[in-house]
Each structure stands twice: as C-alpha cells, then as structure tokens.
Design a protein around this motif. Structure first.
Motif, PDB file in Angstrom:
ATOM      1  N   PRO A 104     -13.608  13.933  28.557  1.00  0.00           N
ATOM      2  CA  PRO A 104     -13.779  13.489  29.948  1.00  0.00           C
ATOM      3  C   PRO A 104     -13.720  11.967  30.074  1.00  0.00           C
ATOM      4  CG  PRO A 104     -15.890  14.086  29.001  1.00  0.00           C
ATOM      5  CD  PRO A 104     -14.843  14.437  27.979  1.00  0.00           C
ATOM      6  N   ILE A 136     -15.227   8.495  31.357  1.00  0.00           N
ATOM      7  CA  ILE A 136     -16.616   8.054  31.472  1.00  0.00           C
ATOM      8  C   ILE A 136     -16.687   7.029  32.596  1.00  0.00           C
ATOM      9  CG2 ILE A 136     -18.538   6.905  30.333  1.00  0.00           C
ATOM     10  CD1 ILE A 136     -17.275   7.842  27.668  1.00  0.00           C
ATOM     11  N   ARG A 159     -19.739   4.903  35.158  1.00  0.00           N
ATOM     12  CA  ARG A 159     -21.162   4.535  35.226  1.00  0.00           C
ATOM     13  C   ARG A 159     -21.529   4.271  36.674  1.00  0.00           C
ATOM     14  NH1 ARG A 159     -20.747   0.091  32.536  1.00  0.00           N
ATOM     15  NH2 ARG A 159     -21.039  -1.335  34.260  1.00  0.00           N
ATOM     16  N   ARG A 207     -12.210  15.778  34.972  1.00  0.00           N
ATOM     17  CA  ARG A 207     -13.291  15.854  33.987  1.00  0.00           C
ATOM     18  C   ARG A 207     -13.860  14.465  33.833  1.00  0.00           C
ATOM     19  NH1 ARG A 207     -12.614  18.466  28.617  1.00  0.00           N
ATOM     20  NH2 ARG A 207     -14.839  18.282  28.835  1.00  0.00           N
ATOM     21  N   VAL A 208     -15.148  14.319  34.121  1.00  0.00           N
ATOM     22  CA  VAL A 208     -15.766  13.002  34.070  1.00  0.00           C
ATOM     23  C   VAL A 208     -17.203  13.141  33.579  1.00  0.00           C
ATOM     24  CG1 VAL A 208     -16.549  13.023  36.471  1.00  0.00           C
ATOM     25  CG2 VAL A 208     -16.078  10.860  35.368  1.00  0.00           C
ATOM     26  N   ARG A 209     -17.634  12.158  32.829  1.00  0.00           N
ATOM     27  CA  ARG A 209     -19.049  12.084  32.425  1.00  0.00           C
ATOM     28  C   ARG A 209     -19.643  10.894  33.147  1.00  0.00           C
ATOM     29  NH1 ARG A 209     -19.986  10.734  26.544  1.00  0.00           N
ATOM     30  NH2 ARG A 209     -20.510   8.668  27.295  1.00  0.00           N
ATOM     31  N   GLU A 236     -22.576   8.278  33.718  1.00  0.00           N
ATOM     32  CA  GLU A 236     -23.750   7.652  33.108  1.00  0.00           C
ATOM     33  C   GLU A 236     -24.535   6.949  34.202  1.00  0.00           C
ATOM     34  OE1 GLU A 236     -22.125   5.105  30.100  1.00  0.00           O
ATOM     35  OE2 GLU A 236     -21.746   6.786  28.752  1.00  0.00           O
TER      36      GLU A 236
END
Length: 87
Positions: free
Chosen positions: A36, A38, A40, A76-78, A80
C-alpha cells in the motif's frame, strides 16, 4: 451438432472455474496492487487572508501534500496518524 459426454462437460466446467480463480492472481493488476501507499495525517500552517491558520492534511513520504492516484487503479493506502488526537 457434436455432443459431449457428462465427464467432458464437468471437466471443462472445473477448468473454467479454476481459470477464473487463478488468472486474477497472476494478472499484472494483481501484481501492481502489492504494497500500500503510505500517507500521514498531519497538521500544517497556511496563510489565509494574511493570517496563519492550522489545517489538517495528508502528506506523502516524499513531502508532497494530498494523495493522487489514477481512477483505474486499486486504492490501497496505509494511513499513519501524526495528529495529537487518537484515531
């Protein structure tokens, strides 16, 4: 018209079903979907009408703001959390 046996029909049905399961797993799009992106969630200061304002925003690892992705790609991403508030 050529007829097929029940055994041939079942074998071809199973083969078609297996292809439907296996082919998406090895397609280029499935490979691209790997890790994924990323991003923030953070705050930054911008100028609005000559005054400083704190705003929330998304920051990519390279420092660019926001997230841009082609519409045809899987998302798709994460995320933070760098905010001072719990998620």
């Amino acid at each position: 018209m050529q007829s097929i046996s029940r055994r041939q029909f079942l074998a071809s049905t199973v083969a078609a079903g297996a292809a439907g399961v296996v082919l998406p797993l090895i397609s280029p799009r499935a490979v691209q979907a790997g890790a994924p992106s990323i991003i923030r969630a953070d705050t930054r200061v911008i100028e609005v009408a000559g005054r400083a304002a704190n705003v929330f925003g998304l920051v990519q690892p390279d420092g660019t703001h926001g997230l841009v992705t082609p519409a045809a790609n899987d998302f798709r991403v994460r995320l933070e959390n760098a905010l001072n508030v719990p998620p």
